[in-house]
Design an enzyme around this catalytic site. Structure first.
Site, PDB file in Angstrom:
ATOM      1  N   THR A  44      11.991 -53.639 -10.852  1.00  0.00           N
ATOM      2  CA  THR A  44      11.573 -52.974  -9.615  1.00  0.00           C
ATOM      3  C   THR A  44      10.894 -51.690 -10.029  1.00  0.00           C
ATOM      4  O   THR A  44      11.130 -51.202 -11.130  1.00  0.00           O
ATOM      5  CB  THR A  44      12.823 -52.623  -8.767  1.00  0.00           C
ATOM      6  OG1 THR A  44      13.458 -53.819  -8.366  1.00  0.00           O
ATOM      7  CG2 THR A  44      12.500 -51.795  -7.537  1.00  0.00           C
ATOM      8  N   ARG A  90      15.773 -64.527   0.172  1.00  0.00           N
ATOM      9  CA  ARG A  90      16.736 -63.547  -0.358  1.00  0.00           C
ATOM     10  C   ARG A  90      16.139 -62.128  -0.266  1.00  0.00           C
ATOM     11  O   ARG A  90      14.994 -61.886  -0.622  1.00  0.00           O
ATOM     12  CB  ARG A  90      17.042 -63.890  -1.812  1.00  0.00           C
ATOM     13  CG  ARG A  90      18.000 -62.923  -2.523  1.00  0.00           C
ATOM     14  CD  ARG A  90      17.262 -61.874  -3.326  1.00  0.00           C
ATOM     15  NE  ARG A  90      18.162 -61.060  -4.127  1.00  0.00           N
ATOM     16  CZ  ARG A  90      17.788 -59.977  -4.782  1.00  0.00           C
ATOM     17  NH1 ARG A  90      16.542 -59.573  -4.750  1.00  0.00           N
ATOM     18  NH2 ARG A  90      18.645 -59.284  -5.481  1.00  0.00           N
ATOM     19  N   VAL A  91      16.931 -61.206   0.218  1.00  0.00           N
ATOM     20  CA  VAL A  91      16.503 -59.809   0.269  1.00  0.00           C
ATOM     21  C   VAL A  91      17.403 -59.002  -0.659  1.00  0.00           C
ATOM     22  O   VAL A  91      18.627 -59.152  -0.616  1.00  0.00           O
ATOM     23  CB  VAL A  91      16.587 -59.257   1.711  1.00  0.00           C
ATOM     24  CG1 VAL A  91      16.259 -57.772   1.739  1.00  0.00           C
ATOM     25  CG2 VAL A  91      15.628 -60.022   2.629  1.00  0.00           C
ATOM     26  N   GLY A  92      16.793 -58.174  -1.483  1.00  0.00           N
ATOM     27  CA  GLY A  92      17.569 -57.350  -2.411  1.00  0.00           C
ATOM     28  C   GLY A  92      17.863 -55.984  -1.824  1.00  0.00           C
ATOM     29  O   GLY A  92      17.763 -55.760  -0.612  1.00  0.00           O
ATOM     30  N   ASP A  93      18.209 -55.057  -2.706  1.00  0.00           N
ATOM     31  CA  ASP A  93      18.557 -53.703  -2.271  1.00  0.00           C
ATOM     32  C   ASP A  93      17.325 -52.841  -1.973  1.00  0.00           C
ATOM     33  O   ASP A  93      17.402 -51.865  -1.223  1.00  0.00           O
ATOM     34  CB  ASP A  93      19.385 -52.998  -3.363  1.00  0.00           C
ATOM     35  CG  ASP A  93      18.630 -52.940  -4.694  1.00  0.00           C
ATOM     36  OD1 ASP A  93      17.949 -53.931  -5.051  1.00  0.00           O
ATOM     37  OD2 ASP A  93      18.713 -51.908  -5.380  1.00  0.00           O
ATOM     38  N   THR A 132      17.352 -49.689  -9.450  1.00  0.00           N
ATOM     39  CA  THR A 132      16.837 -50.962  -9.935  1.00  0.00           C
ATOM     40  C   THR A 132      18.015 -51.699 -10.536  1.00  0.00           C
ATOM     41  O   THR A 132      19.048 -51.094 -10.834  1.00  0.00           O
ATOM     42  CB  THR A 132      15.727 -50.782 -10.995  1.00  0.00           C
ATOM     43  OG1 THR A 132      16.251 -49.998 -12.055  1.00  0.00           O
ATOM     44  CG2 THR A 132      14.522 -50.070 -10.432  1.00  0.00           C
ATOM     45  N   GLY A 133      17.845 -52.997 -10.725  1.00  0.00           N
ATOM     46  CA  GLY A 133      18.941 -53.777 -11.274  1.00  0.00           C
ATOM     47  C   GLY A 133      19.386 -54.843 -10.288  1.00  0.00           C
ATOM     48  O   GLY A 133      18.658 -55.177  -9.350  1.00  0.00           O
ATOM     49  N   GLY A 168      20.380 -56.258  -7.349  1.00  0.00           N
ATOM     50  CA  GLY A 168      20.368 -55.676  -6.012  1.00  0.00           C
ATOM     51  C   GLY A 168      21.635 -55.918  -5.222  1.00  0.00           C
ATOM     52  O   GLY A 168      22.077 -55.059  -4.441  1.00  0.00           O
TER      53      GLY A 168
HETATM   54  N1  ASP Z   1      16.912 -54.493  -7.477  1.00  0.00           N
HETATM   55  C1  ASP Z   1      15.971 -55.581  -7.447  1.00  0.00           C
HETATM   56  C2  ASP Z   1      16.478 -56.655  -6.525  1.00  0.00           C
HETATM   57  O1  ASP Z   1      17.642 -56.979  -6.598  1.00  0.00           O
HETATM   58  C3  ASP Z   1      15.671 -56.165  -8.776  1.00  0.00           C
HETATM   59  C4  ASP Z   1      15.567 -55.217  -9.926  1.00  0.00           C
HETATM   60  O2  ASP Z   1      15.480 -54.034  -9.754  1.00  0.00           O
HETATM   61  O3  ASP Z   1      15.584 -55.617 -11.069  1.00  0.00           O
HETATM   62  O4  ASP Z   1      15.699 -57.193  -5.788  1.00  0.00           O
END
Ligand code: ASP
Length: 325
Positions: A185, A213-216, A235-236, A238
């Site tokens: 991200t 799918r919706v992330g953070d 990031t990471g 979500g």
């Molecule tokens: N946080 C993002 C999500 O889960 C992915 C990412 O940052 O690697 O959509």
């Protein structure tokens, strides 16, 4: 230390931050600096985690999430699961500025973008398609055969046999492993000469995610939050930031007078509460231009520049080893 202006961004933000820094130097707004930086990152075809050529979902479609928030007014706008538009960050900003809402998803967000004249286009090229096939065929997964079979079955039988596939395999476990590296991200936080803070986030989310799918990243409080005094973004994996309300908590703790580093660090140590594998990186910046970054994965870095600097510099994020007793 007090700076006139400052900007920071995640490890993929180096292609965008110089433009944001220039805007700030010339007296432009934090919102403009954030949007312009992120547009350049979304344009980068070699960044397979954001905008053009972002990781496709399980069925091969790129679905993008993005958000932007203004600290002083707490105005916010985001979109999720949007296809075929190159600059989700700009659509998110329009949601914030001219719609009566905060968040639009899927078809509705696409209609909104179309109505405002955003150009619809293919946002994946041969490189992105090759990446997708490499995952489907198991070539880019350093995982046991079972995981490769699973991704193929999920892909081929998503519509008719999803329930059966999910019962047969430990799909949740498999996604948790996938989420260690197949995603990314961009976060950008800017402070302008008028002492306004803004935060922006853009992503294609978790690779091979279920459609819809919706992330953070587009969720205020989870992957992004900004107040008058501090902004934070993640990031990471979500799902972890959503379950923990990470960005909002970091902001809240700072406002309750915890130092910036401690507030940001606490977002990572919160992970211990849910004892689930995954990665999380948090970036924050206050209205003095101090930036903080913490992560539970070794070797993560970010970029930062303030009014005393010519260009952004790379900095190592603080690693918290949660496995250490
Ligand atoms: N946080 C993002 C999500 O889960 C992915 C990412 O940052 O690697 O959509």
């Amino acid at each position: 230390m007090q700076f006139d202006y400052a900007i920071c961004g995640t490890r993929n933000a180096d292609v965008g931050l110089p433009a944001g820094l220039k805007i700030l130097r010339e007296g432009g707004s934090a919102l403009d600096a954030v949007e312009e930086s992120i547009k350049l990152i979304e344009n980068n075809p070699y960044d397979i985690t954001v905008g053009f050529n972002g990781f496709p979902n399980l069925l091969g479609t790129v679905e993008l999430d993005a958000s932007i928030m203004d600290g002083k007014t707490r105005q916010a706008g985001s979109i999720a699961a949007v296809r075929n538009f190159r600059h989700p960050i700009s659509i998110a900003r329009k949601v914030m500025e001219i719609s009566p809402h905060v968040m639009l998803v899927g078809e509705g967000a696409e209609k909104f973008a179309r109505a405002l004249g955003f150009i619809e286009e293919d946002i994946i090229d041969e490189l992105g398609i090759k990446n997708y096939h490499n995952i489907i065929e198991g070539k880019s997964l350093e995982m046991p055969q079972e995981a490769q079979t699973l991704v193929r079955e999920l892909f081929m039988r998503f519509d008719d046999h999803l329930k059966e596939v999910m019962e047969k395999y430990a799909v949740k476990d498999w996604y948790r492993k996938l989420s260690f590296d197949k995603h990314g991200t961009t976060n950008v936080i800017a402070l302008d000469k008028h002492n306004n803070l803004a935060v922006g986030v853009s992503t294609s989310g978790l690779a091979m995610k279920f459609p819809g799918r919706v992330g953070d990243s587009p969720l205020f409080g989870a992957g992004i939050y900004c107040s008058e005094t501090v902004g934070a973004a993640c990031t990471g994996t979500g799902e972890l930031a959503i379950r923990l309300s990470t960005a909002r908590l970091v902001v809240d703790r700072y406002e309750r007078k915890l130092p910036l580093d401690e507030s940001t660090r606490s977002g990572i140590t919160d992970l211990m509460k849910i004892k689930e594998e995954g990665v999380l990186h948090i970036l924050s910046m206050n209205n003095k231009g101090d930036c903080s970054a913490f992560t539970n994965k070794d070797g993560i870095f970010h970029f930062y520049a303030d009014s005393n600097m010519e260009e952004p510099v790379k900095r190592l994020s603080n690693y918290i080893n949660l496995k250490k007793k």
